[in-house]
Design a protein around this motif. Structure first.
Motif, PDB file in Angstrom:
ATOM      1  N   GLN A   1      -0.403   1.378  -7.542  1.00 16.38           N
ATOM      2  CA  GLN A   1       0.861   2.298  -8.234  1.00 16.38           C
ATOM      3  C   GLN A   1       1.739   2.369  -6.268  1.00 16.38           C
ATOM      4  O   GLN A   1       3.027   2.451  -6.570  1.00 16.38           O
ATOM      5  N   LYS A   2       1.417   3.045  -5.476  1.00 18.52           N
ATOM      6  CA  LYS A   2       2.261   3.346  -4.204  1.00 18.52           C
ATOM      7  C   LYS A   2       3.182   1.556  -3.822  1.00 18.52           C
ATOM      8  O   LYS A   2       4.020   1.521  -3.540  1.00 18.52           O
ATOM      9  N   VAL A   3       2.055   0.760  -3.784  1.00 18.12           N
ATOM     10  CA  VAL A   3       2.543  -0.786  -3.380  1.00 18.12           C
ATOM     11  C   VAL A   3       4.009  -0.364  -4.898  1.00 18.12           C
ATOM     12  O   VAL A   3       5.270  -1.230  -4.516  1.00 18.12           O
ATOM     13  N   LYS A   4       3.439  -0.939  -5.379  1.00 21.45           N
ATOM     14  CA  LYS A   4       4.817  -1.475  -6.754  1.00 21.45           C
ATOM     15  C   LYS A   4       6.000  -0.294  -6.402  1.00 21.45           C
ATOM     16  O   LYS A   4       7.355  -0.476  -6.458  1.00 21.45           O
ATOM     17  N   ALA A   5       6.034   1.319  -5.821  1.00 21.00           N
ATOM     18  CA  ALA A   5       6.693   1.983  -5.146  1.00 21.00           C
ATOM     19  C   ALA A   5       7.714   1.858  -4.645  1.00 21.00           C
ATOM     20  O   ALA A   5       8.819   1.924  -4.452  1.00 21.00           O
ATOM     21  N   ALA A  47     -10.179   4.245  -9.231  1.00 20.48           N
ATOM     22  CA  ALA A  47      -9.187   5.415  -8.762  1.00 20.48           C
ATOM     23  C   ALA A  47      -8.438   5.372  -7.481  1.00 20.48           C
ATOM     24  O   ALA A  47      -6.993   5.508  -7.513  1.00 20.48           O
ATOM     25  N   SER A  48      -9.090   4.933  -6.709  1.00 22.19           N
ATOM     26  CA  SER A  48      -8.288   5.003  -4.882  1.00 22.19           C
ATOM     27  C   SER A  48      -7.512   3.396  -5.365  1.00 22.19           C
ATOM     28  O   SER A  48      -6.509   3.437  -4.870  1.00 22.19           O
ATOM     29  N   ALA A  49      -8.090   2.139  -5.498  1.00 22.80           N
ATOM     30  CA  ALA A  49      -7.288   1.420  -5.902  1.00 22.80           C
ATOM     31  C   ALA A  49      -6.253   1.030  -7.100  1.00 22.80           C
ATOM     32  O   ALA A  49      -4.859   0.638  -5.836  1.00 22.80           O
ATOM     33  N   TRP A  50      -6.578   2.163  -7.736  1.00 25.79           N
ATOM     34  CA  TRP A  50      -5.119   2.305  -8.738  1.00 25.79           C
ATOM     35  C   TRP A  50      -4.885   3.145  -7.708  1.00 25.79           C
ATOM     36  O   TRP A  50      -3.141   2.345  -8.438  1.00 25.79           O
ATOM     37  N   LYS A  51      -4.239   3.845  -7.386  1.00 23.01           N
ATOM     38  CA  LYS A  51      -3.356   5.242  -6.839  1.00 23.01           C
ATOM     39  C   LYS A  51      -2.955   4.004  -6.059  1.00 23.01           C
ATOM     40  O   LYS A  51      -1.697   4.239  -5.756  1.00 23.01           O
ATOM     41  N   TRP A  52      -3.099   3.342  -4.947  1.00 24.46           N
ATOM     42  CA  TRP A  52      -2.952   2.680  -3.773  1.00 24.46           C
ATOM     43  C   TRP A  52      -1.806   1.394  -4.773  1.00 24.46           C
ATOM     44  O   TRP A  52      -0.546   1.339  -4.266  1.00 24.46           O
ATOM     45  N   ALA A  81      -9.759   2.007  -1.532  1.00 22.34           N
ATOM     46  CA  ALA A  81      -8.611   1.610  -1.152  1.00 22.34           C
ATOM     47  C   ALA A  81      -8.851   3.475  -0.029  1.00 22.34           C
ATOM     48  O   ALA A  81      -9.917   4.461  -0.616  1.00 22.34           O
ATOM     49  N   HIS A  82      -8.003   3.408   0.546  1.00 22.99           N
ATOM     50  CA  HIS A  82      -8.137   5.117   1.563  1.00 22.99           C
ATOM     51  C   HIS A  82      -7.590   5.708   0.449  1.00 22.99           C
ATOM     52  O   HIS A  82      -6.358   5.559   0.104  1.00 22.99           O
ATOM     53  N   ASP A  83      -8.340   7.128   0.199  1.00 22.22           N
ATOM     54  CA  ASP A  83      -7.677   8.036  -0.408  1.00 22.22           C
ATOM     55  C   ASP A  83      -5.858   8.731  -0.084  1.00 22.22           C
ATOM     56  O   ASP A  83      -5.447   8.443  -1.353  1.00 22.22           O
ATOM     57  N   SER A  84      -5.171   8.895   0.426  1.00 23.27           N
ATOM     58  CA  SER A  84      -4.076   8.564   1.084  1.00 23.27           C
ATOM     59  C   SER A  84      -3.326   8.448   0.486  1.00 23.27           C
ATOM     60  O   SER A  84      -2.463   7.884   0.608  1.00 23.27           O
ATOM     61  N   ALA A  85      -3.989   6.567   0.118  1.00 28.09           N
ATOM     62  CA  ALA A  85      -2.953   4.906  -0.500  1.00 28.09           C
ATOM     63  C   ALA A  85      -2.247   4.898   0.702  1.00 28.09           C
ATOM     64  O   ALA A  85      -1.154   4.217   0.170  1.00 28.09           O
ATOM     65  N   GLU A  86      -2.431   4.996   1.822  1.00 28.86           N
ATOM     66  CA  GLU A  86      -1.548   4.750   2.760  1.00 28.86           C
ATOM     67  C   GLU A  86      -1.789   3.206   3.357  1.00 28.86           C
ATOM     68  O   GLU A  86      -0.936   2.262   3.710  1.00 28.86           O
ATOM     69  N   ILE A  87      -3.147   3.117   3.442  1.00 26.16           N
ATOM     70  CA  ILE A  87      -3.784   1.205   3.355  1.00 26.16           C
ATOM     71  C   ILE A  87      -4.620   0.779   1.389  1.00 26.16           C
ATOM     72  O   ILE A  87      -5.640   2.124   1.545  1.00 26.16           O
ATOM     73  N   GLY A  88      -4.436  -0.046   2.431  1.00 32.41           N
ATOM     74  CA  GLY A  88      -5.457  -0.746   1.098  1.00 32.41           C
ATOM     75  C   GLY A  88      -5.374  -2.164   1.127  1.00 32.41           C
ATOM     76  O   GLY A  88      -5.071  -3.502   1.672  1.00 32.41           O
ATOM     77  N   GLU A  89      -5.503  -2.710  -0.594  1.00 27.91           N
ATOM     78  CA  GLU A  89      -5.813  -4.676   0.015  1.00 27.91           C
ATOM     79  C   GLU A  89      -4.987  -4.659  -0.550  1.00 27.91           C
ATOM     80  O   GLU A  89      -4.437  -4.946  -1.609  1.00 27.91           O
ATOM     81  N   LEU A  90      -4.368  -6.243  -0.489  1.00 26.96           N
ATOM     82  CA  LEU A  90      -3.327  -6.015   0.042  1.00 26.96           C
ATOM     83  C   LEU A  90      -3.058  -7.806  -0.312  1.00 26.96           C
ATOM     84  O   LEU A  90      -3.075  -9.197   0.040  1.00 26.96           O
ATOM     85  N   ASN A 144      -9.570 -11.738  -6.527  1.00 24.01           N
ATOM     86  CA  ASN A 144     -11.342 -10.629  -7.154  1.00 24.01           C
ATOM     87  C   ASN A 144     -10.549 -10.197  -8.393  1.00 24.01           C
ATOM     88  O   ASN A 144      -9.965  -9.729  -8.222  1.00 24.01           O
ATOM     89  N   LEU A 145     -11.942  -9.470  -8.768  1.00 22.33           N
ATOM     90  CA  LEU A 145     -11.029  -8.808  -9.587  1.00 22.33           C
ATOM     91  C   LEU A 145     -10.946  -7.730  -9.872  1.00 22.33           C
ATOM     92  O   LEU A 145      -9.810  -7.654 -10.874  1.00 22.33           O
ATOM     93  N   VAL A 146     -11.053  -6.676  -8.899  1.00 20.81           N
ATOM     94  CA  VAL A 146     -10.739  -5.173  -8.762  1.00 20.81           C
ATOM     95  C   VAL A 146      -9.036  -5.901  -8.736  1.00 20.81           C
ATOM     96  O   VAL A 146      -7.785  -4.411  -9.326  1.00 20.81           O
ATOM     97  N   PRO A 147      -8.654  -6.490  -7.560  1.00 17.66           N
ATOM     98  CA  PRO A 147      -7.264  -5.829  -7.376  1.00 17.66           C
ATOM     99  C   PRO A 147      -6.910  -7.083  -8.722  1.00 17.66           C
ATOM    100  O   PRO A 147      -5.095  -6.743  -9.116  1.00 17.66           O
ATOM    101  N   PHE A 148      -6.814  -7.492  -9.185  1.00 14.06           N
ATOM    102  CA  PHE A 148      -6.271  -8.410 -10.581  1.00 14.06           C
ATOM    103  C   PHE A 148      -6.380  -7.343 -11.410  1.00 14.06           C
ATOM    104  O   PHE A 148      -5.548  -7.458 -12.006  1.00 14.06           O
ATOM    105  N   ILE A 149      -7.208  -6.481 -11.691  1.00 16.01           N
ATOM    106  CA  ILE A 149      -6.891  -5.482 -12.753  1.00 16.01           C
ATOM    107  C   ILE A 149      -6.110  -5.063 -12.654  1.00 16.01           C
ATOM    108  O   ILE A 149      -5.349  -4.465 -13.129  1.00 16.01           O
ATOM    109  N   THR A 150      -5.882  -3.972 -11.416  1.00 15.69           N
ATOM    110  CA  THR A 150      -5.081  -2.969 -10.580  1.00 15.69           C
ATOM    111  C   THR A 150      -3.730  -3.953 -10.598  1.00 15.69           C
ATOM    112  O   THR A 150      -2.565  -3.286 -11.362  1.00 15.69           O
ATOM    113  N   GLN A 151      -3.099  -5.230 -10.912  1.00 13.30           N
ATOM    114  CA  GLN A 151      -2.294  -5.847 -10.698  1.00 13.30           C
ATOM    115  C   GLN A 151      -1.965  -6.389 -12.422  1.00 13.30           C
ATOM    116  O   GLN A 151      -0.660  -6.150 -12.545  1.00 13.30           O
ATOM    117  N   THR A 152      -2.846  -6.457 -13.219  1.00 15.78           N
ATOM    118  CA  THR A 152      -2.750  -6.220 -14.682  1.00 15.78           C
ATOM    119  C   THR A 152      -2.062  -5.147 -14.944  1.00 15.78           C
ATOM    120  O   THR A 152      -1.887  -5.218 -15.823  1.00 15.78           O
TER     121      THR A 152
END
Ligand code: NAD
Length: 338
Positions: A333-337, A326-331, A183-192, A199-207
């Protein structure tokens, strides 16, 4: 210069709009919001401080596409991301995929072939190679029979563009992406992803965030060092930057052929377990997963030979797997918040 980005509010499109605006291009986005939202528009503005033009329209409407080009007759280049991309859904609903991914392409090209000059960049995929015989995979590797209607739309899409470029003033670059993540380092945009991520990575971050119980790892008896499948993960920001480079190549008439093809990957293969380990490192906690039997249709390993993109396009990835995780994880966490 005004650049049309179709699907510009989607995952890769939004990151590309940011990079284009950062380089001073004026951007007009077409998106029907079928797999995105207007919140992404706000994210782009928050990062760049600039408002792209946004035309909410469906590219399956031929008249809408015609009207768009009447209104924006000063478009210098088109980056065409808009498509449906869920492989599984394409198997159960092939006509949705053939209609959306191919009619949209045809209507755009019909408008561009009227022009005295047109520059077109197409989102293709490493799926065109299937299980390649030679790894890393070069652009010269043979195209294998598509394993899904989605994959077939990418193969047919490439062929349509090659045929049309022969008889028109359209110059095109076909970009075959490997596995875009992050995702963008700012966590303003990412995969939704809508629903359960494919895909693997969004599944991992959602887990990781607690939305999913655990990841099923399909097979650890593949002929790879740790037995799990290997893919080429590329940070979406690196991928987005490659689009700007490819566009500039066309605008500056540096292309050597009417249609050029480039692999976009990191050139590094990472196994499923390596991706999990990387996530554990950036999240600082153990990750729940379970090894189960192999899944039908998974290729053992696929990663890119990036020599052509590095040498001819003059682009290479700058960000690591860990930075992407790291950017996917930051994103996430931002989505959750929100
Ligand atoms: P995405 O779904 O996030 O973005 C696509 C965007 O296009 C969405 O915003 C959607 O609303 C829009 N769209 C779809 N159909 C439309 C239509 N008929 N009219 C107007 N807008 C429409 O997907 P993405 O991951 O950003 O992928 C972009 C492109 O890259 C796609 O062509 C995809 O097939 C290709 N690709 C993606 C990957 C990947 O893993 N993400 C890999 C290889 C290739």
């Amino acid at each position: 210069m005004k650049i049309l980005v179709t699907g510009g509010l989607g995952f890769i499109g939004s990151h590309t709009v940011v990079e284009l605006q950062n380089k001073g291009f004026e951007v007009v986005i077409i998106d029907n919001l079928s797999n995105s939202s207007e919140a992404v528009f706000k994210g782009i503005v928050a990062i760049t401080g600039k408002q792209p033009i946004f035309e909410k329209l469906d590219l399956r409407g031929k008249a809408s596409v015609q009207d768009f080009f009447k209104k924006h007759d000063d478009v210098s280049g088109v980056i065409h991301f808009a498509a449906s991309k869920a492989v599984g859904e394409s198997v159960t609903n092939p006509l949705l995929y053939y209609e959306n991914n191919l009619s949209s392409l045809v209507y755009l090209l019909q408008e561009l072939e009227k022009k005295e000059e047109a520059n077109f960049i197409f989102s293709s995929s490493c799926t065109v190679y299937g299980q390649a015989d030679v790894i890393p995979i070069a652009e010269t590797a043979p195209i294998k029979p598509a394993m899904s209607p989605y994959g077939n739309t990418k193969q047919i899409g490439e062929e349509i563009i090659i045929d049309v470029a022969k008889v028109s003033a359209i110059n095109a670059i076909l970009l075959r992406y490997f596995n875009p993540i992050g995702a963008h380092d700012s966590a303003e945009i990412g995969e939704l992803p809508i629903g359960v991520p494919q895909n693997l990575v969004p599944f991992i971050t959602q887990t990781g965030i607690g939305l999913r119980k655990e990841l099923l790892v399909y097979g650890n008896d593949y002929p790879t060092p740790d037995g799990t499948c290997i893919r080429d993960y590329i940070h979406v920001v690196d991928l987005a930057k490659a689009h700007v480079v490819a566009l500039q190549r066309l605008l500056n008439k540096k292309n050597l052929d009417k249609v050029e093809i480039f692999n976009l990957g990191s050139g590094v293969g990472s196994s499923v377990l390596e991706v999990i380990t990387s996530f554990e490192k950036v999240s600082g906690k153990p990750f729940p997963y379970k090894i189960v039997d192999r899944r039908e249709g998974d290729v053992t390993k696929a990663y890119a030979n990036t020599d052509k993109a590095n040498g001819v396009l003059g682009w290479k990835t700058q960000l690591s797997l860990e930075e992407a995780m790291a950017s996917a994880w930051k994103w996430e966490q931002k989505v959750k918040a929100k």
